[in-house]
Design a protein around this motif. Structure first.
Motif, short mmCIF file in Angstrom:
data_model
loop_
_atom_site.label_atom_id
_atom_site.label_comp_id
_atom_site.label_asym_id
_atom_site.label_seq_id
_atom_site.Cartn_x
_atom_site.Cartn_y
_atom_site.Cartn_z
N ARG A 35 51.41 -49.51 -28.52
CA ARG A 35 51.04 -48.34 -29.31
C ARG A 35 50.64 -48.74 -30.73
O ARG A 35 49.67 -48.22 -31.28
CB ARG A 35 52.20 -47.33 -29.32
CG ARG A 35 51.99 -46.09 -30.21
CD ARG A 35 50.64 -45.38 -30.07
NE ARG A 35 50.34 -44.87 -28.77
CZ ARG A 35 50.12 -43.59 -28.47
NH1 ARG A 35 50.18 -42.67 -29.42
NH2 ARG A 35 49.80 -43.22 -27.25
N GLU A 38 47.18 -50.06 -30.65
CA GLU A 38 46.22 -48.97 -30.49
C GLU A 38 46.02 -48.20 -31.79
O GLU A 38 44.89 -47.85 -32.15
CB GLU A 38 46.68 -48.01 -29.38
CG GLU A 38 46.64 -48.61 -27.99
CD GLU A 38 47.33 -47.74 -26.95
OE1 GLU A 38 47.10 -47.97 -25.76
OE2 GLU A 38 48.09 -46.82 -27.34
N PHE A 42 42.64 -47.87 -34.19
CA PHE A 42 42.16 -46.50 -34.04
C PHE A 42 40.86 -46.30 -34.83
O PHE A 42 40.72 -46.74 -35.98
CB PHE A 42 43.23 -45.52 -34.55
CG PHE A 42 42.87 -44.07 -34.41
CD1 PHE A 42 42.90 -43.46 -33.17
CD2 PHE A 42 42.51 -43.32 -35.52
CE1 PHE A 42 42.59 -42.11 -33.03
CE2 PHE A 42 42.19 -41.98 -35.40
CZ PHE A 42 42.23 -41.37 -34.15
N ASN A 43 39.88 -45.65 -34.20
CA ASN A 43 38.59 -45.41 -34.82
C ASN A 43 38.67 -44.21 -35.77
O ASN A 43 38.66 -43.06 -35.34
CB ASN A 43 37.52 -45.16 -33.75
CG ASN A 43 36.13 -45.05 -34.34
OD1 ASN A 43 35.85 -45.62 -35.40
ND2 ASN A 43 35.27 -44.30 -33.68
N ASP A 86 51.58 -38.69 -29.61
CA ASP A 86 50.71 -37.96 -28.70
C ASP A 86 49.67 -38.86 -28.04
O ASP A 86 49.47 -40.01 -28.44
CB ASP A 86 50.03 -36.81 -29.45
CG ASP A 86 51.00 -35.69 -29.79
OD1 ASP A 86 51.40 -34.95 -28.87
OD2 ASP A 86 51.38 -35.56 -30.97
N ASP A 87 49.00 -38.31 -27.04
CA ASP A 87 47.97 -39.03 -26.29
C ASP A 87 46.80 -39.35 -27.23
O ASP A 87 46.14 -38.44 -27.75
CB ASP A 87 47.51 -38.14 -25.14
CG ASP A 87 46.49 -38.80 -24.23
OD1 ASP A 87 46.00 -39.90 -24.60
OD2 ASP A 87 46.19 -38.23 -23.18
N LEU A 88 46.53 -40.62 -27.43
CA LEU A 88 45.45 -41.00 -28.35
C LEU A 88 44.08 -40.58 -27.84
O LEU A 88 43.18 -40.31 -28.63
CB LEU A 88 45.48 -42.51 -28.60
CG LEU A 88 46.49 -43.00 -29.64
CD1 LEU A 88 46.42 -44.51 -29.79
CD2 LEU A 88 46.27 -42.34 -30.99
N LYS A 89 43.93 -40.50 -26.53
CA LYS A 89 42.65 -40.03 -25.98
C LYS A 89 42.41 -38.58 -26.39
O LYS A 89 41.29 -38.19 -26.75
CB LYS A 89 42.68 -40.14 -24.45
CG LYS A 89 41.40 -39.68 -23.76
CD LYS A 89 40.21 -40.55 -24.17
CE LYS A 89 39.00 -40.30 -23.28
NZ LYS A 89 38.50 -38.93 -23.30
N LYS A 90 43.47 -37.80 -26.38
CA LYS A 90 43.39 -36.40 -26.80
C LYS A 90 43.01 -36.32 -28.28
O LYS A 90 42.21 -35.47 -28.68
CB LYS A 90 44.73 -35.70 -26.54
CG LYS A 90 44.74 -34.22 -26.84
CD LYS A 90 46.09 -33.62 -26.46
CE LYS A 90 46.12 -32.11 -26.73
NZ LYS A 90 47.45 -31.53 -26.35
N GLU A 92 41.40 -38.70 -29.98
CA GLU A 92 40.04 -39.20 -30.12
C GLU A 92 39.00 -38.13 -29.77
O GLU A 92 37.90 -38.11 -30.32
CB GLU A 92 39.85 -40.43 -29.23
CG GLU A 92 40.58 -41.66 -29.73
CD GLU A 92 40.65 -42.77 -28.69
OE1 GLU A 92 40.16 -42.53 -27.55
OE2 GLU A 92 41.18 -43.84 -29.01
N ASP A 93 39.36 -37.23 -28.85
CA ASP A 93 38.43 -36.20 -28.41
C ASP A 93 38.43 -34.96 -29.31
O ASP A 93 37.64 -34.03 -29.08
CB ASP A 93 38.76 -35.77 -26.97
CG ASP A 93 38.45 -36.87 -25.95
OD1 ASP A 93 37.69 -37.79 -26.31
OD2 ASP A 93 38.98 -36.80 -24.84
#
Length: 293
Positions: A35, A38, A42-43, A86-90, A92-93
């Motif tokens: 984590r 990640e 992170f972008n 929390d979910d990093l994909k969430k 990122e979106d």
């Protein structure tokens, strides 16, 4: 990564994840090493705002102030998304502009932010008030990592085993003070309480938002503790925290007062803490304003 459990002589139980000598809340998603990697990669977007704050220092107060200012609306926005929880994909979106939260020490924040991309905002609060507030919150939740009395929690809080800030509050503040980029604003919990409008104006200016005085005064009125607490109690449940709080609604609003520590600390605890505070400020060369009330 190790899972550490400490049981003291009073049977207080303290459990946390440990990675490279640093303590982390159990709720950090998955493997701490992965984590952190990640998060570091992170972008970050140019218009991202990250609230990098020690737990119970006014996280949701600051979050909702910023979101009201950024949205131009007086709507209550809830708890937000945490980059370690929390979910990093969430995340990122999420559509821009994003407002995110983290309790991680500043050394663990995204590398792009260290280079000045995005903005970061924090609140500093009297550590006596926040440790009392955190202990009350933990008593209302499931096993967040501590089960026991205030004396035992205070002992861990002032040590480098404190999972709230990957080390003690003092170490966390030292990391924060070494943040060198101009994309950073530090406000005082106490001053925000006393001079709400002036701080809302300062925050809006930092965020490069052009609002008229009428709206800024409306924001100042709508971020008062009682209004936020009432709105929070009406929010929809949050699935992320439903396993350890009533219907997933975190018990984050209690009193929101300055100086409430006096109703919990014993004379001996207060004297010991004050001695340690003076020692740590000198030892670490902290620049933080020590006038909390």
């Amino acid at each position: 990564m190790d899972l550490v459990t400490i049981v003291d002589e009073q049977n207080n139980k303290y459990t946390y994840k440990r990675y490279k000598g640093y303590p982390f809340l159990q709720e950090v998603v998955g493997n701490v090493r992965d984590r952190l990697e990640e998060v570091a990669n992170f972008n970050v977007r140019e218009d991202d705002v990250l609230i990098g704050i020690f737990p119970k220092s006014g996280t949701h107060w600051l979050l909702n102030t910023i979101l009201m200012l950024r949205s131009g609306s007086l709507k209550y926005h809830g708890t937000g998304l945490g980059i370690e929880f929390d979910d990093l994909k969430k995340i990122e979106d999420m559509p821009s502009p994003r407002t995110l939260v983290s309790h991680l020490r500043y050394r663990f924040l995204p590398e792009q932010m260290k280079l000045g991309k995005g903005k970061i905002v924090t609140l500093t609060r009297n550590p006596k008030d926040l440790v009392v507030s955190m202990h009350h919150m933990m008593q209302k939740m499931g096993d967040l990592g501590y089960q026991g009395n205030f004396e035992g929690f205070l002992k861990r809080f002032i040590s480098e085993e404190c999972f709230l800030g990957n080390g003690s509050w003092f170490s966390w503040i030292k990391d924060m003070e070494e943040w060198k980029t101009p994309n950073f604003l530090c406000l005082s919990y106490h001053d925000l309480k006393q001079n709400t409008f002036a701080n809302v104006v300062k925050l809006a200016k930092f965020l490069e938002l052009d609002h008229d005085e009428e709206f800024l005064r409306s924001v100042s009125e709508n971020i008062q503790f009682d209004k936020l607490k009432e709105s929070h109690e009406k929010t929809a449940p949050n699935d992320r925290w439903k396993h350890m709080s009533e219907e997933g609604r975190l018990p984050i609003y209690r009193k929101g007062k300055v100086g409430d520590w006096k109703n919990t600390f014993t004379v001996a605890q207060n004297e010991k803490f004050d001695r340690l505070f003076r020692e740590k400020v000198e030892e670490l060369g902290l620049k933080i304003d020590t006038k909390f009330e």
